[in-house]
Design a protein around this motif. Sequence first.
Motif, short mmCIF file in Angstrom:
data_model
loop_
_atom_site.label_atom_id
_atom_site.label_comp_id
_atom_site.label_asym_id
_atom_site.label_seq_id
_atom_site.Cartn_x
_atom_site.Cartn_y
_atom_site.Cartn_z
N TRP A 57 53.89 49.42 129.13
CA TRP A 57 55.13 48.93 129.73
C TRP A 57 54.78 48.29 131.07
N LEU A 59 56.45 46.54 134.54
CA LEU A 59 57.66 46.42 135.35
C LEU A 59 57.74 45.03 135.97
N TRP A 66 61.89 45.85 132.21
CA TRP A 66 60.58 46.30 131.76
C TRP A 66 60.18 45.42 130.59
#
Length: 111
Positions: A57, A59, A66
């Motif tokens: 993931w 950011l 995300w």
Amino acid sequence: MGTRSAHIDPKLDEALHAAVETCRDALVDYRAGILDDDGLRRVLVGAGIVRAPDEVWLLDLDSDRWWRYDGVALAAIDASATNGAVGRLRDVIHELGRDAGAASEREDQPR
């Protein structure tokens, strides 16, 4: 590559929230002068990458989401996956940018 909401595993959700909290703490430290620009960027990069067993993931503070990478494709995940905390961080970063621009303009003016 579409935007979607995600049903997130509780452990992953905890890791995503911890990442956002780390970013928030770094911004507080930056504002207090504890971190410089490079230090802030290092913390944000480190916190902005969350590894899960089968995915990564990323950011993206600028777009308030995300990104989930599963080894094949990227998928944008709405910030609602982290209860809007990413959006609040993005707002703080944009505010810091405005503050830095205003400070730079003040320094350029003759005294």
